[in-house]
Enzyme design. Structure first.
Site, PDB file in Angstrom:
ATOM      1  N   SER A  82       0.830  -1.197   0.000  1.00  0.00           N
ATOM      2  CA  SER A  82       0.000   0.000   0.000  1.00  0.00           C
ATOM      3  C   SER A  82       0.873   1.260   0.000  1.00  0.00           C
ATOM      4  O   SER A  82       1.650   1.458  -0.925  1.00  0.00           O
ATOM      5  CB  SER A  82      -0.954  -0.039   1.201  1.00  0.00           C
ATOM      6  OG  SER A  82      -1.970   0.917   1.071  1.00  0.00           O
ATOM      7  N   ASP A  97      -0.703  -4.879  -3.476  1.00  0.00           N
ATOM      8  CA  ASP A  97      -2.047  -4.297  -3.455  1.00  0.00           C
ATOM      9  C   ASP A  97      -2.043  -2.774  -3.422  1.00  0.00           C
ATOM     10  O   ASP A  97      -2.727  -2.158  -2.603  1.00  0.00           O
ATOM     11  CB  ASP A  97      -2.872  -4.850  -2.288  1.00  0.00           C
ATOM     12  CG  ASP A  97      -4.356  -4.959  -2.662  1.00  0.00           C
ATOM     13  OD1 ASP A  97      -4.636  -5.378  -3.798  1.00  0.00           O
ATOM     14  OD2 ASP A  97      -5.218  -4.623  -1.837  1.00  0.00           O
ATOM     15  N   HIS A 128      -7.121  -6.231   2.062  1.00  0.00           N
ATOM     16  CA  HIS A 128      -6.081  -5.328   1.567  1.00  0.00           C
ATOM     17  C   HIS A 128      -4.705  -5.699   2.112  1.00  0.00           C
ATOM     18  O   HIS A 128      -3.700  -5.577   1.414  1.00  0.00           O
ATOM     19  CB  HIS A 128      -6.442  -3.894   1.957  1.00  0.00           C
ATOM     20  CG  HIS A 128      -5.443  -2.875   1.518  1.00  0.00           C
ATOM     21  ND1 HIS A 128      -4.946  -2.808   0.225  1.00  0.00           N
ATOM     22  CD2 HIS A 128      -4.834  -1.865   2.203  1.00  0.00           C
ATOM     23  CE1 HIS A 128      -4.087  -1.804   0.135  1.00  0.00           C
ATOM     24  NE2 HIS A 128      -4.004  -1.226   1.321  1.00  0.00           N
TER      25      HIS A 128
END
Length: 380
Positions: free
Chosen positions: A156, A181, A349
């Site tokens: 991220s 991700d 996530h």
């Protein structure tokens, strides 16, 4: 079904107290945890997953900053791990154990500024440029002028910082890059709803166990094993007023009291301290970083990220929780073979926490394919 997969399935249960003897409401003997047993939300120390911990001092124009790193392994390339926003290096704990058992490598998991146990003078400067420089400075402080081969892996926000670090040539011995991700298009779209998400989180927790339980039952981390070590790096003991609501009511009480009788300030201050102590006693843990206050940097983390990633002249790996996350630039780049991509379904996530074994397999396969690392124990 592995223990990790069990934890992932359990992590998707609705929010309610755990049921004795089942670890949840799912049927079937495989999901049972033994008669009379509840799920264990107690914290686990970093030392169960990492071999050592170090506080790396970095000198710059205004003085010294100290960056916390957790390390494992003694041979092979260094995998420099960068966590997502609000998380810490401890989010890589279970992944570290998994990757170390598959290939010869060294792990350096870094607490970025403003996060975890890292201490910097300006912890509010979370610009992509500043954090990328931090990564380069930590590498230089640890290894001097002759750093070992390094692969940057980021989740991220950490994935964005890894790309900014690579594109700015801040790690001279960089041999590979992995984003987990994070895709520019999806990230930019999600920014609009991020403040609502943050407002929906609890402001405080009664205990570390309470924080760990919330992280699993809310789906933030779908793997209980990882949550038990990771959440310790996300929350801290409160230092002052722990609840904005409590703070507001206390301040309003002070204003009213002062309007009625300015000479009563001593008793007001005494009551305020008592209220503070009660709040701290009931909910002594809060988030280490107020992510809502970092909003001005979000655009800089992600805008232009896809093209920056594609332009890095090194082998690249993109791990996603769903193929729908790809944006136009990365879709074209993937069709042109500019990077390797793998989708890991049934993950949230926090892919590397939800499915650490699968992420470790993907990274290990990437390292072996490019002859960056040697396999261990027959891993292919």
């Amino acid at each position: 079904m592995s223990a990790l997969e069990k934890s992932m399935h359990l992590g998707r249960l609705p929010s309610r107290p755990p049921l004795p003897g089942s670890g949840g409401s799912q049927s079937g003997a495989k999901m049972r945890m033994g008669p009379g047993r509840k799920r264990d939300f107690s914290p686990v120390p970093w030392s169960q997953y990492f071999e050592s911990m170090e506080d790396v001092e970095v000198e710059n124009e205004t003085g010294k900053d100290t960056f916390r790193v957790y390390k494992s392994g003694s041979e092979g390339p260094v995998l420099l791990l960068l966590h997502g926003g609000g998380h810490s290096a401890l989010s890589w704990a279970v992944f570290t154990a998994a990757i170390i058992s598959r290939v010869q490598c060294r792990i350096v998991a870094l607490d970025l500024r403003g996060h975890g146990e890292t201490k910097v003078r300006n912890s509010e400067d979370l610009s992509a440029e500043t954090m990328a420089k931090d990564v380069g400075n930590v590498v230089e402080a640890m290894y001097g002028d002759l750093p070992p081969p390094i692969m940057l892996i980021g989740h991220s926000m950490g994935g964005a910082i890894a790309v900014h670090t690579a594109s700015s040539n801040l790690v001279p011995s960089l041999l590979g890059l992995c984003m987990i991700d994070v895709v520019e298009g999806t990230a930019m779209d999600a920014l609009n709803s991020m403040q609502n998400f943050l407002r929906g989180r609890p402001k405080t927790f009664k205990s570390l166990e309470n924080a760990i339980e919330w992280s699993v039952k809310s789906g933030q981390i779908r793997n209980l094993e990882s949550a038990r070590v990771s959440m310790v790096g996300q929350v801290k003991q409160c230092e002052g007023i722990t609840s904005p609501e409590g703070s507001k009511s206390i301040v309003e009480g002070i204003i009213e009291e002062e309007e009625e009788d300015e000479e009563g300030s001593e008793s007001v201050n005494k009551r305020k301290k008592e209220d503070d102590m009660e709040t701290k006693k009931d909910h002594p843990y809060t988030w280490r970083i107020e992510l809502a206050k970092t909003e001005k940097y979000w655009d800089g983390w992600f805008r232009g990220l896809s093209n920056l990633f594609l332009s890095c002249p090194i082998p690249k790996l993109l791990l996603l929780a769903g193929v729908d996350r790809l944006d136009k630039d990365l879709t074209i780049g993937q069709m042109q073979g500019k990077f390797q991509m793998q989708v890991l379904p049934q993950c949230g996530h926090a892919v590397h926490e939800d499915a650490p074994d699968k992420v470790a397999e993907a990274v290990a396969t990437f390292l072996i394919r490019h002859r960056f690392a040697e396999p261990i124990g027959g891993f292919q």
